[in-house]
Structures are given as structure tokens and as C-alpha cells.
Design an enzyme around this catalytic site. Structure first.
Site, short mmCIF file in Angstrom:
data_model
loop_
_atom_site.label_atom_id
_atom_site.label_comp_id
_atom_site.label_asym_id
_atom_site.label_seq_id
_atom_site.Cartn_x
_atom_site.Cartn_y
_atom_site.Cartn_z
N ALA A 162 -43.28 -11.23 -11.66
CA ALA A 162 -44.54 -10.25 -11.83
C ALA A 162 -44.11 -8.76 -12.59
CB ALA A 162 -44.53 -9.83 -10.25
N ILE B 214 -44.02 -15.83 -8.71
CA ILE B 214 -44.44 -15.43 -9.88
C ILE B 214 -43.41 -14.35 -10.29
CG2 ILE B 214 -46.32 -13.80 -9.46
CD1 ILE B 214 -47.66 -14.88 -12.02
N PHE C 52 -46.51 -17.51 -2.81
CA PHE C 52 -46.68 -17.78 -3.99
C PHE C 52 -45.62 -16.81 -4.85
CE2 PHE C 52 -48.74 -15.75 -7.93
CZ PHE C 52 -49.06 -17.02 -8.51
N GLU D 295 -40.07 -4.82 -9.51
CA GLU D 295 -40.66 -5.92 -10.29
C GLU D 295 -42.30 -5.87 -10.07
OE1 GLU D 295 -36.56 -8.66 -9.76
OE2 GLU D 295 -38.41 -9.07 -8.35
N HIS E 29 -38.61 -13.87 -0.76
CA HIS E 29 -39.54 -12.76 -1.62
C HIS E 29 -40.91 -12.78 -0.62
CE1 HIS E 29 -38.04 -13.72 -5.58
NE2 HIS E 29 -37.58 -14.81 -5.20
N PRO E 30 -40.96 -11.34 -0.67
CA PRO E 30 -42.41 -10.75 -0.13
C PRO E 30 -43.53 -11.37 -0.50
CG PRO E 30 -41.72 -9.05 -1.38
CD PRO E 30 -40.54 -10.36 -1.60
#
Length: 337
Positions: A120, A118, A116, A85, A62-63
Site C-alpha cells: 500500500a 497489497i 486482501f 505504509e 496484516h490488518p
């Protein structure tokens, strides 16, 4: 006519999750008759078969939240999905909020060692930033488990997209009427939407009917915090209170009051095996998990550790993960996910 099934390959599943172990295991379970069946299998693989390294591999795909530059290890489709997303976040971002996100992302990565994470989709930049600040004080093991839960939410959304795409391909190839293809897609969106709504309602404290479980309702794992690694080979016992009183009475002997439910030994990832049957509804009551810590750490201060907790009537459909964080001279626990 035979029911249609949808097959998914490893490469497609790497785009959904990022973990090669996850992709391999779920591809073995393919094909699936529905998105719901695929999600149930995916949750079983992710929470029961993917180890810490596999989770970190998925996280690294993930970025950083708030950045459009894809991770160097991201699958091309995954990178494209990530942009979609985060579309709400980008649409609501300001120069100031993006700067704050960048600063907090850097602080988060320095503390926890992974980005981090989540789900999004539909969240504004301010919402994401508020959640990042809220989670930042967490202990690393707690934050790791939250990140794993968020990864699963993202995976489920992507599985829905994958199934929708494959349903269209199948419908076109078999010359199905357009209305049938549309209905199949609506059903899939309804399933994933209901699943995520249920997760939100749980976090808000609402009582809902949980789906069929893919793991026992009570689980545990052991981490050796003195070594910074999982604790393998720890004997674990699970018992339920069936004594003369509704619950053990403090200061009184509890001999004969505890009834054995199951036992296991932690594996190389510190996870216990199956301590009880996989049932949708667990019996309410007082439970005790005991760990033979003296065998694992003969020089430690604690010959064994017992954790006693209560499952209430209103919680009988929930999952209870009760980890043990152990060192030779201390231990702690918490209710995990």
C-alpha cells in the site's frame, strides 16, 4: 579494513514478514554484506522454502487494508510499519471510501479466507479499492500467488527500513562520519527503489534486465482440487523441442523431437524440485512439462498430462511458473508468477 556485515535476528525478521519459518531460514543465512544480498536470500526463502501454512501466517499478521487496528498476531514493529505504509491511503480516505473498503474487505475474506494484501505504500484509497475489485474475481489459487508476491514487496520495503536502522546504529557505534552513514542509507534506498521499479516495469510490459535468479527459470507445482490440498509424489518431466521444424506441427508425429531437460517428484507442498539449472537467461523455444497423473490417481481419467508452452526471445529473462490444478476428471493450468 574488512567489509561491514549486518546481522538480523528471527524476531526482527518476523516483524518484516510475519512467517516464523521465513524468519528462521533467513536468520540462518545472516549476516549479509548488503541489502541487495539480503533481499536475494529473502526471495529464495519465501518462494522456495515457506509452505502454504507459512504464507497464511504471514498474511494473518496484516490488518485489513484501510483499518488502523493491528492484527492480534502482528509483531509490534510490524503494526507500526503497517500504519506508515497505509499513510497515503488514510490521508486520501473519505467516509464513503472507507466504508466501501470495509465492505469489499469482508467479501474478499469470505471468498479467499485471508485478508486482501497489497503493497500500500504511496497508494491512495481509491487506487487500493480499484485493485481489490479487480482481483476479487480471481480463482483462489491465482489470488493466493498474487498475495504472496505482494507480501514479498512489503517484506523488501521492511528489510530496507531494518537495514537503514542498523546502518545508523553501526555508524554511531563505530564513530563513522555522518556522511558515510548517509551514503550507506541512500545506497540501500536506491537498491530497494530500483527493485520495486523493475517489478512495476515488468507489469507494464517493459523489457528490463532481471537480477540474478534464486530459482530455476521454469517451475511448477500440482494442486489436487478434488481434495483441496497439494498433490505430493507426482512425477514431473521437463523437455524442450529440438525437432526438424521450429515447433511441433499439429497432426504430425513428434517422435524424437523432444529433448529431456530434467525431472523431479512433487514434495508434500505439491512443489516440484529443480527441473533445470538456475540460469539468468533461459533458451527460447517450445517446452513441455509432463505429469505422471496415473501414478498419483490410478482411477482418474487422465493417464498423464502434458502442458506445452513457448518462451520467446523477448522473455528469456522472465520466470515461468506453470502449475497444474488436477482432479480425477479434469485439469487446468495458467501462467503463474
Amino acid at each position: 579494513m574488512a567489509a561491514k556485515t549486518i546481522a538480523v535476528g528471527e524476531d526482527e525478521l518476523v516483524a518484516c514478514c510475519g512467517s516464523t519459518r521465513f524468519a528462521q531460514e533467513l536468520a540462518k543465512a545472516s549476516p549479509f554484506s548488503s541489502l541487495e544480498e539480503a533481499i536475494a536470500a529473502a526471495r529464495d526463502v519465501w518462494f522456495n522454502k515457506v509452505d502454504v501454512n507459512g504464507c497464511l501466517q504471514a498474511f494473518s499478521a496484516h490488518p485489513q487494508i484501510g483499518q488502523q487496528t493491528p492484527s492480534s498476531s502482528a509483531h509490534p514493529t510490524s503494526a507500526q510499519w503497517s500504519k506508515g505504509e497505509q499513510s497515503t491511503a488514510f490521508a486520501t480516505a473519505t467516509t464513503s471510501s472507507l466504508q466501501q473498503l470495509a465492505e469489499w474487505n469482508a467479501r474478499y475474506y469470505q471468498k479467499f479466507g485471508f485478508v486482501f494484501l497489497i503493497c500500500a505504500s504511496g497508494r491512495s484509497t481509491e487506487e487500493i479499492l480499484a485493485e481489490l475489485k479487480k482481483r476479487f474475481p480471481n480463482r483462489p489459487i491465482v489470488e493466493f500467488e498474487i498475495a504472496a508476491q505482494e507480501q514479498m514487496k512489503i517484506t523488501e520495503l521492511r528489510l530496507a527500513k531494518l537495514f537503514s536502522s542498523k546502518a545508523k546504529e553501526t555508524s554511531t557505534g563505530d564513530h563513522y562520519p555522518a556522511a558515510v552513514a548517509k551514503k550507506a542509507e541512500e545506497d540501500r534506498v536506491s537498491i530497494i527503489g530500483g527493485h520495486l521499479t523493475a517489478a512495476s516495469e515488468v507489469s507494464a510490459g517493459k523489457t528490463i534486465q532481471a537480477p540474478s535468479r534464486t530459482r530455476p527459470p521454469i517451475t511448477t507445482h500440482v494442486l489436487d482440487v478434488s481434495r483441496g490440498s497439494p498433490a505430493a509424489g507426482v512425477e514431473v518431466y521437463l523437455e524442450i523441442w529440438k525437432g526438424p521444424h521450429p515447433r511441433p506441427v499439429f497432426g504430425e508425429s513428434d517422435a524424437g523431437g523432444w529433448v529431456f531437460q530434467g525431472s523431479s517428484t512433487t514434495d508434500n507442498d505439491g512443489r516440484s524440485g529443480q527441473l533445470m539449472s538456475i540460469v539468468d537467461v533461459v533458451n527460447p523455444g517450445i517446452y513441455r512439462i509432463s505429469f505422471n497423473t496415473s501414478k498419483y490417481c490410478p482411477t482418474g481419467f487422465f493417464p498423464y498430462v502434458s502442458i506445452i508452452f513457448e518462451i520467446k526471445e523477448s522473455q528469456k529473462r522472465e520466470h515461468f511458473h506453470v502449475p497444474l490444478l488436477l482432479s480425477p476428471f479434469s485439469f487446468t493450468t495458467y501462467r503463474g508468477s
